[in-house]
Design an enzyme around this catalytic site. Sequence first.
Site, PDB file in Angstrom:
ATOM      1  N   GLY A  90      36.688  34.169  41.820  1.00 53.43           N
ATOM      2  CA  GLY A  90      37.918  34.688  41.254  1.00 53.43           C
ATOM      3  C   GLY A  90      39.156  33.972  41.741  1.00 53.43           C
ATOM      4  O   GLY A  90      40.270  34.330  41.358  1.00 53.43           O
ATOM      5  N   HIS A  91      38.946  32.955  42.607  1.00 57.56           N
ATOM      6  CA  HIS A  91      40.090  32.283  43.219  1.00 57.56           C
ATOM      7  C   HIS A  91      40.124  30.778  42.946  1.00 57.56           C
ATOM      8  O   HIS A  91      40.840  30.050  43.628  1.00 57.56           O
ATOM      9  CB  HIS A  91      40.068  32.503  44.734  1.00 57.56           C
ATOM     10  N   ASP A 127      33.656  38.458  55.222  1.00 55.63           N
ATOM     11  CA  ASP A 127      33.387  37.044  55.457  1.00 55.63           C
ATOM     12  C   ASP A 127      33.125  36.778  56.940  1.00 55.63           C
ATOM     13  O   ASP A 127      32.191  36.045  57.296  1.00 55.63           O
ATOM     14  CB  ASP A 127      34.567  36.188  54.984  1.00 55.63           C
ATOM     15  N   HIS A 186      43.680  39.969  46.290  1.00 53.83           N
ATOM     16  CA  HIS A 186      42.716  40.943  45.778  1.00 53.83           C
ATOM     17  C   HIS A 186      43.422  42.216  45.314  1.00 53.83           C
ATOM     18  O   HIS A 186      42.781  43.226  45.075  1.00 53.83           O
ATOM     19  CB  HIS A 186      41.682  41.291  46.841  1.00 53.83           C
TER      20      HIS A 186
END
Length: 331
Positions: free
Chosen positions: A56-57, A110, A217
């Site tokens: 999405g980035h 992460d 986000h």
Amino acid sequence: MKKIINAPENYVDEMLQGIYAAHGDQVKYVNDDLRCYCTANKKDGKVAIITGGGTGHLPLFLGYVGDGLLDGCGVGGVFQSPSAEQIYNVSKEVEAGAGILYLYGNYTGDIMNFDMAAEMCEMDDIETRSIVGADDVNSNADPAVRRGVAGIFFMYKCAGAKAAKGGTLDEVLAAAQKAKDNTRTVGFALTPCIIPEVGHPNFTLGENEMAMGMGIHGEPGVWNGPIKTADELAKESLDTLLDDMPVAAGEEVCLLINGLGATSVEELYILCNSVRKILDEKGVKVYRTFVGEYATSMEMAGASISICRMADDEMKEQIDMPVKTPFYTQA
């Protein structure tokens, strides 16, 4: 929801299949897992640099895998972390005898999964080091817990250049740390975005409302209010950046004007002009300017401004080093 997709649940894997079909000479996947994304041009004896994060980035994160930059990426779902097993499998594939640097954004999932992958590598006698990007000034007063956003680009550039020139694992880590210490980012959103598997906006903003400090986000920012002009946004952003990391007249910085996915390049250059005028007035020299999409948030409208202070001539050489990936080329 209006998107060019087939089934929402296949969004990530079909995107990856398209990338491999278009750029199979430069990138590949391993262990039949599309989300274990690696360079197709492994170089023996070089420190391997691995990143990872949610989809999405683009071009963050996988878009920086290529010559002069990174060697592999664990690809998560939309706004989700890759698994520890995926990061480990990427590590096994790209490790070239000089150890691995894990370089990724400062997000809880992460961190947990990269730490687990490092433990698995340790059992295989593969040496690793880790560092997180944490450049989003508005996300927290404490630099240690700030979000990593577009400024990680400068960490990629400096670490990637040091590795390409044969630096040791500790030297590559030090190059990434120097870039981190000298980089700050401020961002703002004008619209939300839609996660395909959710099907509706991840937050709401009024017709003439924007959010300063909004995360990539949809994390809350520092204020929501009427849309400001480019000059006003540049001033507020630079006030915040330079208050957190003072830059004296005569010092040099690299400037990154980043679009979040749905902002025209024309608008980014208007913002760039506003920022450059203020820096010129302050006597801050701009060594290089980067304008475009470097870390997006699906189709969110908005932008971020990053400055990276040039601490020495070595940093300039690292920033200038040619790179080539399917998503980003610098001659």
